[in-house]
Design a protein around this motif. Structure first.
Motif: not given
Length: 184
Positions: A99-101, A123
């Motif tokens: 996941e990355k944000d 990110a």
């Protein structure tokens, strides 16, 4: 043992790293030597590709980053508690970002591109899964500099350098500067 580091524009830096199938004595020695090399060069991360070992192995130590990451599984401890007070050595084998944000611009440098830094956007929060040096699976969430460093080093495993994120003009100037240095 301190290993020689490949320097940009060496084409071997573009080699995609292979999956590590067995973690054995050779792998353990590589990890130990990579940490020693990284510390000797005052780095905070090093990918096996940078030392001409094209395996999915990364070592990272972002000092004083204890609050920047959170281990989700208990199976990852690279050092004694005493050593972890100032340094947080992490080994990632066969890492994958799950996941990355968020976005963050950060000035990056690289042991393979000495004396050059540039702003790169990445990110600012990631979740990564990997094996540690004992072959145990772990998941880690990272933010800030640690997240940036992990993404930078994992790019190396794909044959990508941070300079690939630069404009064509900046990349051309860097290449010209590097060629002058190589010619001496």
């Amino acid at each position: 043992m301190i290993l020689p580091i490949l320097n940009y524009p060496d084409k071997r830096l573009r080699t995609k790293a292979k999956h590590v199938d067995v973690i054995d004595g050779t792998t353990q020695t590589l990890i130990k030597d990579m940490f020693e090399t990284m510390y000797a060069k005052d780095g905070i991360g090093l990918a096996a590709t940078q030392v001409n070992q094209h395996l999915q192995v990364v070592v990272i130590d972002v000092p004083d980053s204890q609050n920047a990451y959170q281990l989700l599984l208990k199976n990852h401890q690279n050092s004694s508690h005493k050593q972890l007070q100032k340094h947080y050595p992490l080994c990632f084998i066969n890492p994958k970002i799950k996941e990355k944000d968020g976005q963050e611009k950060h000035t990056e440098g690289c042991l393979s591109v000495p004396d050059f830094q540039a702003e790169v956007q990445r990110a600012n929060h990631i979740k990564v899964e990997a094996l540690n040096e004992k072959g145990e699976v772990f998941t880690l969430q990272a933010t800030g500099l640690l997240a940036i460093c992990i993404q930078h080093e994992l790019d190396h495993l794909k044959g990508i350098l941070f300079v690939d994120y630069l404009s064509k003009l900046k990349k051309k100037r860097l290449l010209e500067k590097t060629k002058k240095i190589i010619k001496g």
